[in-house]
Motif scaffolding. Structure first.
Motif, PDB file in Angstrom:
ATOM      1  N   ALA A 174       0.821  -1.214   0.000  1.00 39.86           N
ATOM      2  CA  ALA A 174       0.000   0.000   0.000  1.00 39.86           C
ATOM      3  C   ALA A 174       0.852   1.260   0.000  1.00 39.86           C
ATOM      4  O   ALA A 174       0.402   2.306  -0.483  1.00 39.86           O
ATOM      5  CB  ALA A 174      -0.934  -0.003   1.216  1.00 39.86           C
ATOM      6  N   PHE A 175       2.078   1.153   0.514  1.00 41.30           N
ATOM      7  CA  PHE A 175       2.898   2.366   0.641  1.00 41.30           C
ATOM      8  C   PHE A 175       3.468   2.835  -0.693  1.00 41.30           C
ATOM      9  O   PHE A 175       3.341   4.018  -1.030  1.00 41.30           O
ATOM     10  CB  PHE A 175       3.985   2.142   1.690  1.00 41.30           C
ATOM     11  N   PRO A 176       4.090   1.944  -1.509  1.00 38.79           N
ATOM     12  CA  PRO A 176       4.504   2.441  -2.836  1.00 38.79           C
ATOM     13  C   PRO A 176       3.323   2.847  -3.708  1.00 38.79           C
ATOM     14  O   PRO A 176       3.432   3.783  -4.506  1.00 38.79           O
ATOM     15  CB  PRO A 176       5.265   1.248  -3.444  1.00 38.79           C
ATOM     16  N   GLU A 177       2.176   2.172  -3.553  1.00 38.29           N
ATOM     17  CA  GLU A 177       0.997   2.566  -4.317  1.00 38.29           C
ATOM     18  C   GLU A 177       0.509   3.952  -3.897  1.00 38.29           C
ATOM     19  O   GLU A 177      -0.145   4.649  -4.673  1.00 38.29           O
ATOM     20  CB  GLU A 177      -0.124   1.541  -4.121  1.00 38.29           C
ATOM     21  N   GLY A 178       0.844   4.333  -2.661  1.00 40.33           N
ATOM     22  CA  GLY A 178       0.441   5.642  -2.177  1.00 40.33           C
ATOM     23  C   GLY A 178       1.081   6.796  -2.932  1.00 40.33           C
ATOM     24  O   GLY A 178       0.635   7.941  -2.814  1.00 40.33           O
ATOM     25  N   LEU A 179       2.115   6.509  -3.720  1.00 38.19           N
ATOM     26  CA  LEU A 179       2.737   7.551  -4.537  1.00 38.19           C
ATOM     27  C   LEU A 179       1.744   8.162  -5.514  1.00 38.19           C
ATOM     28  O   LEU A 179       1.935   9.286  -5.983  1.00 38.19           O
ATOM     29  CB  LEU A 179       3.935   6.976  -5.303  1.00 38.19           C
ATOM     30  N   ALA A 180       0.685   7.413  -5.824  1.00 33.68           N
ATOM     31  CA  ALA A 180      -0.318   7.918  -6.755  1.00 33.68           C
ATOM     32  C   ALA A 180      -1.057   9.128  -6.185  1.00 33.68           C
ATOM     33  O   ALA A 180      -1.700   9.879  -6.927  1.00 33.68           O
ATOM     34  CB  ALA A 180      -1.319   6.813  -7.105  1.00 33.68           C
ATOM     35  N   ARG A 181      -0.956   9.341  -4.863  1.00 36.22           N
ATOM     36  CA  ARG A 181      -1.638  10.486  -4.243  1.00 36.22           C
ATOM     37  C   ARG A 181      -0.704  11.684  -4.097  1.00 36.22           C
ATOM     38  O   ARG A 181      -1.031  12.661  -3.433  1.00 36.22           O
ATOM     39  CB  ARG A 181      -2.197  10.075  -2.876  1.00 36.22           C
ATOM     40  N   PHE A 182       0.462  11.625  -4.755  1.00 34.18           N
ATOM     41  CA  PHE A 182       1.423  12.727  -4.745  1.00 34.18           C
ATOM     42  C   PHE A 182       1.036  13.719  -5.838  1.00 34.18           C
ATOM     43  O   PHE A 182       0.149  13.470  -6.650  1.00 34.18           O
ATOM     44  CB  PHE A 182       2.827  12.160  -4.981  1.00 34.18           C
ATOM     45  N   ASN A 183       1.698  14.875  -5.866  1.00 32.82           N
ATOM     46  CA  ASN A 183       1.495  15.824  -6.961  1.00 32.82           C
ATOM     47  C   ASN A 183       2.817  16.506  -7.292  1.00 32.82           C
ATOM     48  O   ASN A 183       3.767  16.488  -6.500  1.00 32.82           O
ATOM     49  CB  ASN A 183       0.422  16.852  -6.620  1.00 32.82           C
ATOM     50  N   LEU A 184       2.884  17.077  -8.465  1.00 28.56           N
ATOM     51  CA  LEU A 184       4.134  17.646  -8.969  1.00 28.56           C
ATOM     52  C   LEU A 184       4.569  18.896  -8.219  1.00 28.56           C
ATOM     53  O   LEU A 184       5.716  19.321  -8.337  1.00 28.56           O
ATOM     54  CB  LEU A 184       3.992  17.969 -10.459  1.00 28.56           C
ATOM     55  N   PRO A 257      -5.269   2.239 -26.443  1.00 26.37           N
ATOM     56  CA  PRO A 257      -5.498   3.171 -25.335  1.00 26.37           C
ATOM     57  C   PRO A 257      -5.489   2.513 -23.959  1.00 26.37           C
ATOM     58  O   PRO A 257      -4.947   3.077 -23.004  1.00 26.37           O
ATOM     59  CB  PRO A 257      -6.878   3.754 -25.658  1.00 26.37           C
ATOM     60  N   GLU A 258      -6.091   1.323 -23.841  1.00 29.72           N
ATOM     61  CA  GLU A 258      -6.152   0.667 -22.533  1.00 29.72           C
ATOM     62  C   GLU A 258      -4.758   0.302 -22.031  1.00 29.72           C
ATOM     63  O   GLU A 258      -4.428   0.483 -20.855  1.00 29.72           O
ATOM     64  CB  GLU A 258      -7.039  -0.573 -22.604  1.00 29.72           C
ATOM     65  N   GLN A 259      -3.955  -0.249 -22.929  1.00 28.53           N
ATOM     66  CA  GLN A 259      -2.595  -0.617 -22.536  1.00 28.53           C
ATOM     67  C   GLN A 259      -1.777   0.623 -22.181  1.00 28.53           C
ATOM     68  O   GLN A 259      -0.995   0.625 -21.224  1.00 28.53           O
ATOM     69  CB  GLN A 259      -1.919  -1.386 -23.665  1.00 28.53           C
ATOM     70  N   PHE A 260      -1.986   1.695 -22.917  1.00 30.03           N
ATOM     71  CA  PHE A 260      -1.284   2.954 -22.638  1.00 30.03           C
ATOM     72  C   PHE A 260      -1.684   3.512 -21.279  1.00 30.03           C
ATOM     73  O   PHE A 260      -0.846   3.982 -20.516  1.00 30.03           O
ATOM     74  CB  PHE A 260      -1.598   3.958 -23.744  1.00 30.03           C
ATOM     75  N   MET A 261      -2.981   3.419 -20.941  1.00 30.74           N
ATOM     76  CA  MET A 261      -3.448   3.913 -19.652  1.00 30.74           C
ATOM     77  C   MET A 261      -2.820   3.138 -18.505  1.00 30.74           C
ATOM     78  O   MET A 261      -2.499   3.711 -17.455  1.00 30.74           O
ATOM     79  CB  MET A 261      -4.977   3.825 -19.582  1.00 30.74           C
ATOM     80  N   PHE A 265      -0.414   4.887 -15.550  1.00 31.08           N
ATOM     81  CA  PHE A 265      -1.333   5.020 -14.420  1.00 31.08           C
ATOM     82  C   PHE A 265      -0.750   5.910 -13.327  1.00 31.08           C
ATOM     83  O   PHE A 265      -1.381   6.868 -12.886  1.00 31.08           O
ATOM     84  CB  PHE A 265      -1.676   3.648 -13.836  1.00 31.08           C
ATOM     85  N   LEU A 266       0.485   5.607 -12.864  1.00 30.93           N
ATOM     86  CA  LEU A 266       1.062   6.384 -11.764  1.00 30.93           C
ATOM     87  C   LEU A 266       1.277   7.843 -12.156  1.00 30.93           C
ATOM     88  O   LEU A 266       0.808   8.744 -11.443  1.00 30.93           O
ATOM     89  CB  LEU A 266       2.370   5.752 -11.293  1.00 30.93           C
ATOM     90  N   GLN A 269      -2.050   9.704 -12.344  1.00 35.94           N
ATOM     91  CA  GLN A 269      -2.636  10.024 -11.047  1.00 35.94           C
ATOM     92  C   GLN A 269      -1.936  11.216 -10.401  1.00 35.94           C
ATOM     93  O   GLN A 269      -2.578  12.066  -9.772  1.00 35.94           O
ATOM     94  CB  GLN A 269      -2.557   8.803 -10.124  1.00 35.94           C
ATOM     95  N   ILE A 270      -0.620  11.271 -10.558  1.00 30.59           N
ATOM     96  CA  ILE A 270       0.129  12.415 -10.029  1.00 30.59           C
ATOM     97  C   ILE A 270      -0.281  13.697 -10.760  1.00 30.59           C
ATOM     98  O   ILE A 270      -0.444  14.760 -10.145  1.00 30.59           O
ATOM     99  CB  ILE A 270       1.641  12.165 -10.156  1.00 30.59           C
ATOM    100  N   TYR A 271      -0.474  13.576 -12.067  1.00 33.61           N
ATOM    101  CA  TYR A 271      -0.927  14.719 -12.853  1.00 33.61           C
ATOM    102  C   TYR A 271      -2.308  15.190 -12.390  1.00 33.61           C
ATOM    103  O   TYR A 271      -2.548  16.396 -12.203  1.00 33.61           O
ATOM    104  CB  TYR A 271      -0.974  14.343 -14.335  1.00 33.61           C
ATOM    105  N   LEU A 272      -3.216  14.250 -12.180  1.00 34.83           N
ATOM    106  CA  LEU A 272      -4.559  14.613 -11.726  1.00 34.83           C
ATOM    107  C   LEU A 272      -4.518  15.249 -10.339  1.00 34.83           C
ATOM    108  O   LEU A 272      -5.290  16.166 -10.045  1.00 34.83           O
ATOM    109  CB  LEU A 272      -5.458  13.372 -11.711  1.00 34.83           C
ATOM    110  N   GLY A 273      -3.625  14.767  -9.479  1.00 41.64           N
ATOM    111  CA  GLY A 273      -3.459  15.383  -8.165  1.00 41.64           C
ATOM    112  C   GLY A 273      -2.958  16.812  -8.272  1.00 41.64           C
ATOM    113  O   GLY A 273      -3.379  17.692  -7.504  1.00 41.64           O
ATOM    114  N   THR A 274      -2.075  17.049  -9.229  1.00 43.91           N
ATOM    115  CA  THR A 274      -1.556  18.398  -9.443  1.00 43.91           C
ATOM    116  C   THR A 274      -2.655  19.329  -9.946  1.00 43.91           C
ATOM    117  O   THR A 274      -2.782  20.479  -9.492  1.00 43.91           O
ATOM    118  CB  THR A 274      -0.390  18.363 -10.458  1.00 43.91           C
ATOM    119  N   VAL A 275      -3.467  18.829 -10.896  1.00 43.82           N
ATOM    120  CA  VAL A 275      -4.597  19.616 -11.404  1.00 43.82           C
ATOM    121  C   VAL A 275      -5.556  19.959 -10.275  1.00 43.82           C
ATOM    122  O   VAL A 275      -6.058  21.084 -10.182  1.00 43.82           O
ATOM    123  CB  VAL A 275      -5.328  18.843 -12.522  1.00 43.82           C
TER     124      VAL A 275
END
Length: 393
Positions: A174-184, A257-261, A265-266, A269-275
């Motif tokens: 869960a901790f490395p996955e938590g990087l997805a909640r970071f932002n730039l 597109p699905e494979q690219f997403m 993914f990580l 998610q960081i981009y969306l957190g920044t937005v």
């Protein structure tokens, strides 16, 4: 009086036994009332929570670097800065959680979460204003201590979400996955919100009279709390949709597109957190920018005005020319001195200026105020050391 913190303590409520007892009683009462919150946070998964706090602290290091730069003219004592962070992480954060838990028994907590959390994040700053008034010299100091309280809350929330929401099912993954909640930006909404309220409180400390010194902090607090509530009631979804819409052309242009997403993914998610941070605070960030610019102007004014009377004593004529020439985005350097000595003398001079401003606002005598007298002596001592070192060589 030779230590920065000792000079700040002079004449404060904490310099008296009564003041210490009052503060102790307040903290003990809060602890006892919120004991279930403390147990929930720090006894279920103590190791995991600690790991999450350390991880979040590293992720938000850019915030600390920015605060260090903003605080360059007159550094806050590191014990107070550290206390502002730890008091929220270890104390006021659990207090806020317990308060919300109690309110949730009567009304949906999402309608008041902003009011509750924004108050307890700036609780360290409010205590400084009440018990150590010399510690908060104006808007910039309020901004710094508010942001530090927000930092303490952000790292606790990050750690708690990872520990209690994800660790039971995913374990340490869960901790490395938590990087997805970071932002730039290397910051967090809680930090920005607390910094805004803190700046308003800091500004109010410079106003000796008038209704604005009460109304402005309360108005900013309510406005920030409203943004916080909007974020929790769907604002985060709105910003995610907007951020996703900007990514859509890139995604649909890919052969798969699905494979690219999956591959992005990580970073997505960081981009969306920044937005989210930029859009949800679209009205707050410009206000903070203006507050920082004006507080810098105010700090230079205090230093310029209060050191004018120190020329020939704590400031040489050449050094005062540097004070007059000082501009934004840089820091003056007293001429003719090695960099470490110049930096130390400049910090002592700036501290002297703010103590003189504080003493004048309380109708005190700058010639007999112990912190001011001590600072003049320390500056003279630093110059004497330079002369003695030159003679020795």
């Amino acid at each position: 009086m030779n230590k920065h913190l000792t000079r700040i303590l002079y004449g404060s409520a904490l310099a008296t036994t009564r003041g210490k007892l009052v503060l102790t009683a307040i903290l003990i009462a809060l602890f006892l009332l919120s004991l279930p919150g403390f147990k929930e946070y720090y006894t279920v998964y103590p190791l995991q929570l600690t790991a999450g706090i350390l991880m979040a602290s590293v992720l938000y290091i850019p915030t600390l670097i920015a605060l260090w730069y903003f605080d360059r003219r007159e550094r806050e004592p590191w014990p107070l800065a550290l206390l502002a962070v730890l008091s929220v992480t270890l104390f006021f954060g659990p207090v806020a959680s317990q308060v919300l838990g109690t309110i949730d028994k009567f009304i949906p907590v999402t309608w008041v979460v902003g009011l509750v959390e924004e108050f307890w994040k700036v609780a360290p700053l409010l205590l400084l204003v009440l018990f150590l008034p010399r510690a908060v010299n104006g808007t910039r100091d309020g901004f710094i201590y508010g942001a530090l309280g927000g930092f303490g809350f952000a790292i606790l929330e990050y750690a708690a979400n990872t520990t209690f929401d994800y660790f039971p099912d995913k374990g340490w993954a869960a901790f490395p996955e938590g990087l997805a909640r970071f932002n730039l930006l290397g910051t967090h909404n809680h930090i920005i919100w607390a910094a805004a309220i803190g700046a308003a409180i800091g500004w109010a400390t410079t106003q000796r009279t008038g209704w604005k010194r009460f109304v402005v902090p309360v108005a900013v607090y309510l406005a920030v709390a409203a943004v916080h509530i909007f974020e929790d009631k769907g604002g985060n979804i709105v910003t995610t949709l907007i951020g996703g819409a900007t990514l859509e052309p890139l995604i649909v242009a890919q052969p798969n597109p699905e494979q690219f997403m999956e591959k992005i993914f990580l970073p997505s998610q960081i981009y969306l957190g920044t937005v989210n941070v930029l859009l949800i605070n679209i009205a707050i960030l410009p206000v903070l920018f203006v507050a920082l610019r004006r507080s810098g102007d105010a700090e230079r004014r205090v230093i310029r005005d209060q050191l004018q009377g120190e020329v020939g004593r704590a400031v040489t004529p050449e050094e005062y020319e540097g004070v007059l020439a000082d501009r934004r985005y840089r820091t003056r350097k007293p001429p003719g001195l090695a960099k470490p000595v110049a930096r130390k003398i400049m910090q002592l001079q700036d501290e002297l200026a703010f103590h003189k401003e504080f003493t004048a606002s309380r109708d005190g005598d700058p010639e007999s105020d112990p912190p001011i007298v001590t600072l003049r002596r320390l500056i003279a001592s630093e110059r004497a050391n330079v002369v003695d070192a030159g003679h020795a060589t």
